[in-house]
Design a protein around this motif. Structure first.
Motif, PDB file in Angstrom:
ATOM      1  N   SER A 104      62.732 -38.929 -18.323  1.00 13.60           N
ATOM      2  CA  SER A 104      62.166 -38.400 -19.564  1.00 13.60           C
ATOM      3  C   SER A 104      60.951 -37.525 -19.272  1.00 13.60           C
ATOM      4  N   SER A 105      60.708 -36.583 -20.187  1.00  9.11           N
ATOM      5  CA  SER A 105      59.548 -35.696 -20.037  1.00  9.11           C
ATOM      6  C   SER A 105      58.249 -36.490 -20.115  1.00  9.11           C
ATOM      7  N   TYR A 106      58.279 -37.599 -20.875  1.00 12.27           N
ATOM      8  CA  TYR A 106      57.079 -38.446 -20.978  1.00 12.27           C
ATOM      9  C   TYR A 106      56.728 -39.047 -19.619  1.00 12.27           C
ATOM     10  N   LYS A 107      57.760 -39.552 -18.911  1.00 15.41           N
ATOM     11  CA  LYS A 107      57.504 -40.154 -17.597  1.00 15.41           C
ATOM     12  C   LYS A 107      57.017 -39.116 -16.600  1.00 15.41           C
ATOM     13  N   LYS A 108      57.616 -37.912 -16.674  1.00 11.84           N
ATOM     14  CA  LYS A 108      57.166 -36.843 -15.781  1.00 11.84           C
ATOM     15  C   LYS A 108      55.713 -36.489 -16.055  1.00 11.84           C
ATOM     16  N   ALA A 109      55.383 -36.345 -17.332  1.00  9.83           N
ATOM     17  CA  ALA A 109      54.006 -36.003 -17.708  1.00  9.83           C
ATOM     18  C   ALA A 109      53.039 -37.108 -17.300  1.00  9.83           C
ATOM     19  N   LYS A 110      53.489 -38.358 -17.463  1.00 12.88           N
ATOM     20  CA  LYS A 110      52.639 -39.489 -17.089  1.00 12.88           C
ATOM     21  C   LYS A 110      52.378 -39.504 -15.588  1.00 12.88           C
ATOM     22  N   THR A 111      53.425 -39.223 -14.805  1.00 15.40           N
ATOM     23  CA  THR A 111      53.273 -39.193 -13.347  1.00 15.40           C
ATOM     24  C   THR A 111      52.315 -38.090 -12.921  1.00 15.40           C
ATOM     25  N   VAL A 112      52.478 -36.913 -13.522  1.00 15.51           N
ATOM     26  CA  VAL A 112      51.591 -35.786 -13.205  1.00 15.51           C
ATOM     27  C   VAL A 112      50.152 -36.120 -13.575  1.00 15.51           C
ATOM     28  N   ARG A 113      49.988 -36.727 -14.748  1.00 12.86           N
ATOM     29  CA  ARG A 113      48.645 -37.086 -15.210  1.00 12.86           C
ATOM     30  C   ARG A 113      47.993 -38.110 -14.281  1.00 12.86           C
ATOM     31  N   GLU A 114      48.784 -39.090 -13.847  1.00 16.23           N
ATOM     32  CA  GLU A 114      48.249 -40.107 -12.940  1.00 16.23           C
ATOM     33  C   GLU A 114      47.845 -39.495 -11.598  1.00 16.23           C
ATOM     34  N   ARG A 115      48.669 -38.573 -11.103  1.00 17.27           N
ATOM     35  CA  ARG A 115      48.338 -37.919  -9.832  1.00 17.27           C
ATOM     36  C   ARG A 115      47.079 -37.073  -9.958  1.00 17.27           C
ATOM     37  N   ARG A 116      46.974 -36.356 -11.058  1.00 16.80           N
ATOM     38  CA  ARG A 116      45.767 -35.555 -11.282  1.00 16.80           C
ATOM     39  C   ARG A 116      44.532 -36.439 -11.363  1.00 16.80           C
ATOM     40  N   HIS A 117      44.697 -37.580 -12.032  1.00 16.17           N
ATOM     41  CA  HIS A 117      43.576 -38.510 -12.165  1.00 16.17           C
ATOM     42  C   HIS A 117      43.142 -39.042 -10.804  1.00 16.17           C
ATOM     43  N   ILE A 118      44.117 -39.370  -9.955  1.00  7.29           N
ATOM     44  CA  ILE A 118      43.804 -39.875  -8.612  1.00  7.29           C
ATOM     45  C   ILE A 118      43.086 -38.812  -7.790  1.00  7.29           C
ATOM     46  N   VAL A 119      43.605 -37.579  -7.856  1.00 10.82           N
ATOM     47  CA  VAL A 119      42.986 -36.476  -7.104  1.00 10.82           C
ATOM     48  C   VAL A 119      41.571 -36.211  -7.611  1.00 10.82           C
ATOM     49  N   ARG A 120      41.421 -36.220  -8.937  1.00  8.78           N
ATOM     50  CA  ARG A 120      40.102 -35.978  -9.524  1.00  8.78           C
ATOM     51  C   ARG A 120      39.109 -37.064  -9.112  1.00  8.78           C
ATOM     52  N   ARG A 121      39.560 -38.303  -9.131  1.00  6.98           N
ATOM     53  CA  ARG A 121      38.688 -39.409  -8.713  1.00  6.98           C
ATOM     54  C   ARG A 121      38.315 -39.299  -7.242  1.00  6.98           C
ATOM     55  N   LEU A 122      39.283 -38.898  -6.424  1.00 13.98           N
ATOM     56  CA  LEU A 122      39.024 -38.759  -4.988  1.00 13.98           C
ATOM     57  C   LEU A 122      37.996 -37.664  -4.723  1.00 13.98           C
ATOM     58  N   ILE A 123      38.176 -36.523  -5.390  1.00 10.31           N
ATOM     59  CA  ILE A 123      37.238 -35.409  -5.208  1.00 10.31           C
ATOM     60  C   ILE A 123      35.842 -35.805  -5.688  1.00 10.31           C
ATOM     61  N   THR A 124      35.786 -36.450  -6.854  1.00 11.77           N
ATOM     62  CA  THR A 124      34.494 -36.906  -7.382  1.00 11.77           C
ATOM     63  C   THR A 124      33.817 -37.871  -6.423  1.00 11.77           C
ATOM     64  N   SER A 125      34.605 -38.787  -5.883  1.00  5.84           N
ATOM     65  CA  SER A 125      34.069 -39.770  -4.939  1.00  5.84           C
ATOM     66  C   SER A 125      33.507 -39.095  -3.692  1.00  5.84           C
ATOM     67  N   ILE A 126      34.247 -38.132  -3.155  1.00  6.79           N
ATOM     68  CA  ILE A 126      33.797 -37.422  -1.947  1.00  6.79           C
ATOM     69  C   ILE A 126      32.508 -36.656  -2.220  1.00  6.79           C
ATOM     70  N   VAL A 127      32.453 -35.987  -3.371  1.00  3.81           N
ATOM     71  CA  VAL A 127      31.256 -35.209  -3.722  1.00  3.81           C
ATOM     72  C   VAL A 127      30.042 -36.129  -3.882  1.00  3.81           C
ATOM     73  N   LEU A 128      30.219 -37.230  -4.608  1.00  4.41           N
ATOM     74  CA  LEU A 128      29.101 -38.154  -4.836  1.00  4.41           C
ATOM     75  C   LEU A 128      28.608 -38.775  -3.532  1.00  4.41           C
ATOM     76  N   ILE A 129      29.534 -39.194  -2.692  1.00  6.59           N
ATOM     77  CA  ILE A 129      29.145 -39.805  -1.419  1.00  6.59           C
ATOM     78  C   ILE A 129      28.454 -38.782  -0.520  1.00  6.59           C
ATOM     79  N   SER A 130      28.967 -37.557  -0.498  1.00  3.28           N
ATOM     80  CA  SER A 130      28.349 -36.506   0.326  1.00  3.28           C
ATOM     81  C   SER A 130      26.930 -36.201  -0.140  1.00  3.28           C
ATOM     82  N   LEU A 131      26.758 -36.082  -1.447  1.00  4.46           N
ATOM     83  CA  LEU A 131      25.410 -35.854  -1.983  1.00  4.46           C
ATOM     84  C   LEU A 131      24.497 -37.043  -1.685  1.00  4.46           C
TER      85      LEU A 131
END
Length: 325
Positions: A29-56
């Motif tokens: 379903s398109s809902y599951k695809k959208a959910k998967t994409v959203r979850e991946r984006r969230h993980i990537v965003r959290r990872l980038i935020t974590s790296i930036v905060l730790i580096s600072l």
């Protein structure tokens, strides 16, 4: 033999066609695809935020150490303080000490908070050690009071940013939480006792004046950590009981643009040996300290007899809250 081979080919082809037919009958379903994409984006965003905060955090803490504390032979509390003290007394490289002394605490953190936390923390401490060893920072001042205030500030900012990124630069709190679980002593008491011991050794080996300035550094650092973890907003939970709850509810939504949780309750009171009760709505919302005074004025303008309870809140999360603050 040939017939058997043909039958096998036909069977495999039929099986493959059947699988593709099932896939077409039950598409993702398109809902599951959208959910998967959203979850991946969230993980990537959290990872980038974590790296930036730790580096600072690493840059800030290393600046506090190299620009303020190390040149003036002052220490902080916690594991960082132990590392600085041992460095001053023995001459062993601070970079090695930061890693070596923190390792047992990180191992403890692995069992308490999991693999991801431990890996992030090891990476953060190694990063701090490298920054302290190889990044040249200018010596800002020789005034010990300024060193205590601003050295503590930058060190605390680094620790706070690293914690927000999901790691630690100092393993003291890991030990404190572990002892708390085993003994029942509060985390704050354990950290306090731990640092009293460190500063006592500092007073004995480095002199009372150095120990006193080091205590100021620790206080400045700890307050800065609190600021970075809790922020400037300092949310307050407000519970309101009033006969005019509907009017107050509309005021909260229209004037303060707040979401409200409504509980159905019953109020009881006694007068001259008689007990009276009535059904009421109990309102709960969250405001910042900047809104609190104005909120009181509005509530008591509507109902001077309203009963209001406020409770401090360290942090608020969730889109429902954030979009209104």
């Amino acid at each position: 033999m040939l017939n058997s081979l043909l039958q096998l080919i036909v069977f495999k082809r039929y099986k493959g066609d059947n699988r593709s037919r099932r896939k077409s009958l039950f598409p993702v379903s398109s809902y599951k695809k959208a959910k998967t994409v959203r979850e991946r984006r969230h993980i990537v965003r959290r990872l980038i935020t974590s790296i930036v905060l730790i580096s600072l955090g690493i840059l800030s803490a290393s600046f506090g150490l190299r620009g303020f504390l190390i040149p003036n032979k002052l220490i902080d509390g916690g594991v960082t303080g132990i590392s600085l003290l041992v460095n001053l007394l023995s001459g062993v490289s601070l970079s090695y000490l930061l890693i070596a002394i923190n390792l047992p605490f990180i191992a403890l953190g692995y069992y308490q908070s999991g693999k991801i936390f431990a890996v992030k923390s090891i990476a953060s401490i190694i990063g701090l050690s490298i920054a302290v060893a190889y990044i040249e920072f200018p010596i800002i001042t020789n005034d010990k009071l300024l060193i205590a205030v601003f050295g503590g500030f930058f060190l605390g900012a680094g620790i706070g940013l690293a914690i927000r990124g999901g790691s630690v630069l100092d393993g003291t709190e890991i030990l404190a939480v572990f002892i708390n679980q085993k003994t029942g002593f509060s985390v704050g008491d354990i950290i306090f006792i731990f640092n009293i011991i460190i500063f006592s050794f500092a007073g004995w080996f480095l002199g009372i004046e150095t120990a006193l300035y080091s205590i100021l550094i620790y206080l400045a650092a700890s307050k800065t950590v609190d600021f970075f973890l809790q922020g400037i907003d300092e949310y307050t939970g407000v519970t309101i009981l009033s006969r005019r709850s509907k009017t107050i509810k509309l005021m909260l939504m229209n004037k303060f643009h707040k979401d409200i949780t409504v509980y159905q309750g019953k109020n009881e009171y006694s007068e001259v040996e008689h007990v009276y009760s009535y059904d009421t709505e109990i309102l709960y919302t969250v405001v910042t300290r900047l809104d609190l005074s104005r909120l009181y004025d509005e509530i008591y303008r509507i109902d001077p007899d309203a009963f209001v309870i406020t409770t401090p809140i360290k942090e608020v999360r969730g889109k429902m809250f954030k979009q209104h603050f």
